[in-house]
Motif scaffolding. Structure first.
Motif, short mmCIF file in Angstrom:
data_model
loop_
_atom_site.label_atom_id
_atom_site.label_comp_id
_atom_site.label_asym_id
_atom_site.label_seq_id
_atom_site.Cartn_x
_atom_site.Cartn_y
_atom_site.Cartn_z
N ARG A 135 -19.22 30.49 -126.69
CA ARG A 135 -18.88 29.12 -127.07
C ARG A 135 -17.37 28.96 -127.25
NH1 ARG A 135 -22.02 29.02 -130.94
NH2 ARG A 135 -23.79 28.20 -129.78
N GLN A 136 -16.77 29.88 -127.99
CA GLN A 136 -15.33 29.80 -128.23
C GLN A 136 -14.52 30.06 -126.96
OE1 GLN A 136 -14.12 31.84 -131.99
NE2 GLN A 136 -16.34 32.17 -132.17
N GLY A 137 -14.99 31.00 -126.14
CA GLY A 137 -14.30 31.27 -124.88
C GLY A 137 -14.36 30.10 -123.91
N ILE A 138 -15.52 29.46 -123.84
CA ILE A 138 -15.68 28.29 -122.96
C ILE A 138 -14.80 27.14 -123.45
CG2 ILE A 138 -17.32 26.48 -122.27
CD1 ILE A 138 -19.42 28.81 -122.09
N HIS A 139 -14.77 26.94 -124.75
CA HIS A 139 -13.95 25.87 -125.32
C HIS A 139 -12.46 26.11 -124.99
CE1 HIS A 139 -13.01 22.57 -128.00
NE2 HIS A 139 -12.10 23.33 -128.57
N ARG B 232 -8.81 38.79 -103.15
CA ARG B 232 -7.65 38.38 -103.93
C ARG B 232 -7.81 38.86 -105.36
NH1 ARG B 232 -6.52 32.30 -105.42
NH2 ARG B 232 -5.13 33.35 -106.83
N GLU B 233 -6.73 38.82 -106.09
CA GLU B 233 -6.72 39.17 -107.51
C GLU B 233 -6.35 37.92 -108.29
OE1 GLU B 233 -6.82 42.16 -109.55
OE2 GLU B 233 -7.89 43.06 -107.88
N PRO B 234 -6.71 37.86 -109.57
CA PRO B 234 -6.27 36.71 -110.36
C PRO B 234 -4.75 36.73 -110.54
CG PRO B 234 -7.39 38.33 -111.73
CD PRO B 234 -7.53 38.79 -110.33
N ASP B 235 -4.18 35.55 -110.68
CA ASP B 235 -2.73 35.44 -110.90
C ASP B 235 -2.36 35.86 -112.32
OD1 ASP B 235 -2.01 34.04 -108.32
OD2 ASP B 235 -3.51 32.67 -109.14
N ILE B 236 -3.25 35.59 -113.26
CA ILE B 236 -3.02 35.91 -114.67
C ILE B 236 -4.19 36.75 -115.14
CG2 ILE B 236 -2.64 34.98 -116.99
CD1 ILE B 236 -1.91 32.28 -115.53
N ARG B 237 -3.88 37.89 -115.74
CA ARG B 237 -4.92 38.81 -116.22
C ARG B 237 -4.74 39.03 -117.71
NH1 ARG B 237 -2.38 41.56 -111.81
NH2 ARG B 237 -3.64 41.30 -109.94
N HIS B 238 -5.81 38.73 -118.45
CA HIS B 238 -5.81 39.02 -119.88
C HIS B 238 -7.03 39.86 -120.22
CE1 HIS B 238 -2.52 36.35 -120.69
NE2 HIS B 238 -3.19 35.26 -120.40
N ASP B 239 -6.90 40.59 -121.31
CA ASP B 239 -8.00 41.41 -121.79
C ASP B 239 -7.53 42.04 -123.10
OD1 ASP B 239 -10.61 42.84 -120.54
OD2 ASP B 239 -9.51 44.21 -121.85
N LEU B 240 -8.42 42.15 -124.06
CA LEU B 240 -8.03 42.76 -125.34
C LEU B 240 -7.44 44.14 -125.13
CD1 LEU B 240 -10.90 41.73 -127.76
CD2 LEU B 240 -8.49 41.10 -127.93
N ALA B 241 -8.04 44.94 -124.25
CA ALA B 241 -7.56 46.30 -124.04
C ALA B 241 -6.32 46.35 -123.14
CB ALA B 241 -8.68 47.16 -123.44
N LEU B 242 -6.08 45.30 -122.39
CA LEU B 242 -4.96 45.27 -121.44
C LEU B 242 -3.69 44.74 -122.09
CD1 LEU B 242 -4.16 45.55 -118.39
CD2 LEU B 242 -4.82 43.15 -118.16
N ASP B 243 -3.78 43.57 -122.70
CA ASP B 243 -2.58 42.94 -123.29
C ASP B 243 -2.85 42.33 -124.66
OD1 ASP B 243 -4.09 40.76 -122.56
OD2 ASP B 243 -2.59 39.89 -121.23
N ASP B 244 -3.98 42.66 -125.25
CA ASP B 244 -4.35 42.23 -126.59
C ASP B 244 -4.55 40.72 -126.69
OD1 ASP B 244 -5.09 43.10 -129.16
OD2 ASP B 244 -3.15 42.51 -129.99
N VAL B 245 -4.87 40.05 -125.56
CA VAL B 245 -5.14 38.62 -125.57
C VAL B 245 -6.66 38.42 -125.62
CG1 VAL B 245 -5.00 36.46 -124.25
CG2 VAL B 245 -3.03 37.99 -124.37
N ASP B 246 -7.08 37.65 -126.61
CA ASP B 246 -8.49 37.35 -126.84
C ASP B 246 -8.87 36.11 -126.04
OD1 ASP B 246 -10.93 36.32 -128.07
OD2 ASP B 246 -10.49 37.64 -129.77
N LEU B 247 -10.01 36.13 -125.38
CA LEU B 247 -10.47 34.99 -124.59
C LEU B 247 -10.63 33.73 -125.42
CD1 LEU B 247 -14.14 34.54 -124.17
CD2 LEU B 247 -13.51 36.84 -124.82
N ARG B 248 -10.67 33.87 -126.74
CA ARG B 248 -10.83 32.73 -127.63
C ARG B 248 -9.50 32.13 -128.06
NH1 ARG B 248 -14.54 36.20 -131.55
NH2 ARG B 248 -12.87 37.61 -130.94
N ALA B 249 -8.39 32.74 -127.65
CA ALA B 249 -7.06 32.26 -128.03
C ALA B 249 -6.07 32.58 -126.90
CB ALA B 249 -6.61 32.89 -129.34
N LEU B 250 -6.18 31.86 -125.81
CA LEU B 250 -5.33 32.12 -124.64
C LEU B 250 -3.93 31.57 -124.88
CD1 LEU B 250 -7.94 31.18 -121.90
CD2 LEU B 250 -7.25 33.48 -122.62
N PRO B 251 -2.89 32.27 -124.40
CA PRO B 251 -1.52 31.80 -124.61
C PRO B 251 -1.09 30.71 -123.62
CG PRO B 251 -1.49 33.91 -123.48
CD PRO B 251 -2.93 33.61 -123.82
N GLU B 252 -1.90 30.40 -122.61
CA GLU B 252 -1.53 29.40 -121.60
C GLU B 252 -1.52 27.99 -122.20
OE1 GLU B 252 -1.75 32.90 -119.72
OE2 GLU B 252 -3.44 32.12 -120.84
#
Length: 179
Positions: free
Chosen positions: A96-100, A31-51
């Motif tokens: 730490r920031q990504g886990i939070h 399976r694939e993830p339902d939501i995919r983020h990545d700085l190079a893909l959509d400029d979303v940082d794991l430390r500031a998710l839009p969800e």
């Protein structure tokens, strides 16, 4: 990842991969993830998710976990604009920031999958997975499982070897315990 998916991800789970990259982790997973983020893909940082808070069942974090020491840039650091990650403390801060942030978007009972690797820097062994265990605990996540992933492609270096090679990484599975 196929075994992890079978054991820890249900077909009806909403899965967010906050560090999707080129999707290598998901090859052969079934399976694939339902939501995919990545700085190079959509400029979303794991430390500031839009969800929204409590909106997903599973979050996957596999950030670049090696410091960048300047000089010739690696493709990974160029791709992810991670020139600020210059020390083990910077690496741990990224985790730490990504886990939070992952804990924020997880639903009660949700799971976090975190990939990491211990490393030797400046003649000091850093047990990154142990540091991450403390981070999980401080964000209300309990360790539920741990996979050791072997890198069969890694070729031992030449010259004098003073420490064991790190030809493995960890995939930690944690579950949110807050109600």
């Amino acid at each position: 990842m196929a075994e992890v998916t079978r054991m820890w991800i249900s077909p009806d789970d909403v899965v967010l991969d906050a560090t999707y990259g080129q999707g290598r982790m998901w090859r052969g997973a079934g399976r694939e993830p339902d939501i995919r983020h990545d700085l190079a893909l959509d400029d979303v940082d794991l430390r500031a998710l839009p969800e929204d808070d409590g909106s997903v069942d599973v979050v996957v974090l596999d950030p670049p976990y090696r410091p960048h020491f300047g000089g010739t840039s690696t493709r990974m650091h160029e791709r992810y604009v991670l020139h600020h990650v210059k020390s083990i403390e910077d690496v741990l801060s990224l985790y730490r920031q990504g886990i939070h942030e992952a804990a924020r978007v997880l639903r009660p009972g949700g799971r976090l999958l975190v990939k990491c690797q211990d490393m030797t820097l400046s003649n000091r062994l850093h047990l990154v997975h142990v540091d991450i265990l403390g981070m999980l605990d401080s964000d209300g996540l309990d360790l539920a499982d741990m996979f050791v992933l072997l890198n069969r492609d890694r070729i031992p270096g030449r010259g004098l070897q003073r420490r064991a090679r790190r030809a493995h990484s960890y995939l930690l599975i944690a579950s949110i315990v807050r109600a």
